[in-house]
Design an enzyme around this catalytic site. Sequence first.
Site, PDB file in Angstrom:
ATOM      1  N   GLU A 102      49.047  29.427  53.495  1.00 18.67           N
ATOM      2  CA  GLU A 102      48.687  29.452  51.905  1.00 18.67           C
ATOM      3  C   GLU A 102      47.169  29.215  51.671  1.00 18.67           C
ATOM      4  O   GLU A 102      46.405  28.465  52.704  1.00 18.67           O
ATOM      5  CB  GLU A 102      49.362  28.400  51.159  1.00 18.67           C
ATOM      6  N   ASP A 103      46.702  29.913  50.679  1.00 15.09           N
ATOM      7  CA  ASP A 103      45.467  29.660  50.177  1.00 15.09           C
ATOM      8  C   ASP A 103      45.360  27.902  49.693  1.00 15.09           C
ATOM      9  O   ASP A 103      44.278  27.144  50.062  1.00 15.09           O
ATOM     10  CB  ASP A 103      44.743  30.413  49.205  1.00 15.09           C
ATOM     11  N   ASP A 106      49.079  23.810  44.808  1.00 12.56           N
ATOM     12  CA  ASP A 106      48.659  22.939  43.534  1.00 12.56           C
ATOM     13  C   ASP A 106      49.811  22.048  43.098  1.00 12.56           C
ATOM     14  O   ASP A 106      49.977  20.934  43.507  1.00 12.56           O
ATOM     15  CB  ASP A 106      48.241  24.039  42.589  1.00 12.56           C
ATOM     16  N   PHE A 155      39.781  23.791  38.921  1.00 11.96           N
ATOM     17  CA  PHE A 155      40.001  25.228  39.146  1.00 11.96           C
ATOM     18  C   PHE A 155      38.869  25.746  39.912  1.00 11.96           C
ATOM     19  O   PHE A 155      37.723  25.758  39.564  1.00 11.96           O
ATOM     20  CB  PHE A 155      40.049  26.060  37.940  1.00 11.96           C
ATOM     21  N   ARG A 168      37.900  37.015  44.694  1.00 13.35           N
ATOM     22  CA  ARG A 168      38.597  36.952  46.301  1.00 13.35           C
ATOM     23  C   ARG A 168      37.513  36.947  47.183  1.00 13.35           C
ATOM     24  O   ARG A 168      37.598  36.519  48.313  1.00 13.35           O
ATOM     25  CB  ARG A 168      39.835  37.664  46.505  1.00 13.35           C
TER      26      ARG A 168
HETATM   27  P1  IMP Z   1      51.512  26.084  42.889  1.00 21.26           P
HETATM   28  O1  IMP Z   1      52.540  26.821  42.800  1.00 21.26           O
HETATM   29  O2  IMP Z   1      51.278  25.341  41.808  1.00 21.26           O
HETATM   30  O3  IMP Z   1      51.283  25.220  44.132  1.00 21.26           O
HETATM   31  O4  IMP Z   1      50.339  27.177  43.032  1.00 21.26           O
HETATM   32  C1  IMP Z   1      49.969  27.693  43.997  1.00 21.26           C
HETATM   33  C2  IMP Z   1      49.343  29.087  43.591  1.00 21.26           C
HETATM   34  O5  IMP Z   1      48.643  28.853  42.282  1.00 21.26           O
HETATM   35  C3  IMP Z   1      48.262  29.342  44.940  1.00 21.26           C
HETATM   36  O6  IMP Z   1      48.855  30.122  45.800  1.00 21.26           O
HETATM   37  C4  IMP Z   1      47.302  30.073  43.996  1.00 21.26           C
HETATM   38  O7  IMP Z   1      47.609  31.591  43.888  1.00 21.26           O
HETATM   39  C5  IMP Z   1      47.245  29.389  42.745  1.00 21.26           C
HETATM   40  N1  IMP Z   1      46.232  28.531  42.327  1.00 21.26           N
HETATM   41  C6  IMP Z   1      46.434  27.090  42.279  1.00 21.26           C
HETATM   42  N2  IMP Z   1      45.298  26.516  42.125  1.00 21.26           N
HETATM   43  C7  IMP Z   1      44.475  27.448  41.914  1.00 21.26           C
HETATM   44  C8  IMP Z   1      42.944  27.362  41.714  1.00 21.26           C
HETATM   45  O8  IMP Z   1      42.208  26.486  41.613  1.00 21.26           O
HETATM   46  N3  IMP Z   1      42.234  28.734  41.769  1.00 21.26           N
HETATM   47  C9  IMP Z   1      42.920  29.925  41.933  1.00 21.26           C
HETATM   48  N4  IMP Z   1      44.225  29.722  42.271  1.00 21.26           N
HETATM   49  C10 IMP Z   1      45.037  28.656  42.209  1.00 21.26           C
HETATM   50 MG    MG Z   2      48.384  32.296  46.145  1.00 23.02          MG
END
Ligand code: IMP
Ligand code: MG
Length: 184
Positions: A102-103, A106, A155, A168
């Site tokens: 994963e990148d 969050d 962010f 990206r």
């Molecule tokens: P989660 O499901 O809330 O854990 O979010 C995961 C996804 O949200 C990641 O794979 C990203 O695509 C996006 N995301 C979360 N935080 C950021 C950020 O700070 N910048 C850009 N994308 C984010």
């Molecule tokens: Mg993502």
Amino acid sequence: MKKVTYNGLTFKPYITRDRIQARIKELGAQITEEFNGRRPLFLVVLNGAFPFASDLFREIDTDAEISFVRLKSYEGTSTTGVVKQVLGLTENIEGRPVVIVEDIVDTGTTITNLIADLRQKNPADIKVATLLFKPNSLQHGSRPDYVGFEIPTKFIIGFGLDLDGLARNLPDIWVLDEEASSEA
Ligand code: IMP
Ligand code: MG
């Protein structure tokens, strides 16, 4: 200080490409050691994880395979809470060790849903490697197994991470400059 702007939001430098590369080397060595001889399948979550996965996979010094799934949960800078699996998995993962790439983790919603889906296919093991982790945002699931950088709830963009599809391609990671952005 150099800044970049996307959709009227201003970002300042946060993590340099050199630090990113050094950390990916360390993660690659650690994952290699832990999966040595087990032929792990790296499952990359598109779109954001592709630069991380590309660099990490080349640091894996044991037989390994790679495949891709595509999910989406974000619109703009806040989560929609809705996770859609856009492009599914075609590999048979039964009895195999899987490393999800994963990148960023969050709220943990995306990864928790993906893990639940994958468990139904009876892999030997599921581990999560993420370049970035926001521990204070986590609402679902637990800490990822391999974390590049823990960051506060801010962010960020670059190195795969986007703002509505843009940024990206930036080789470094940039953080939202809240002061500059609210003046705009
Ligand atoms: P989660 O499901 O809330 O854990 O979010 C995961 C996804 O949200 C990641 O794979 C990203 O695509 C996006 N995301 C979360 N935080 C950021 C950020 O700070 N910048 C850009 N994308 C984010
Ligand atoms: Mg993502």
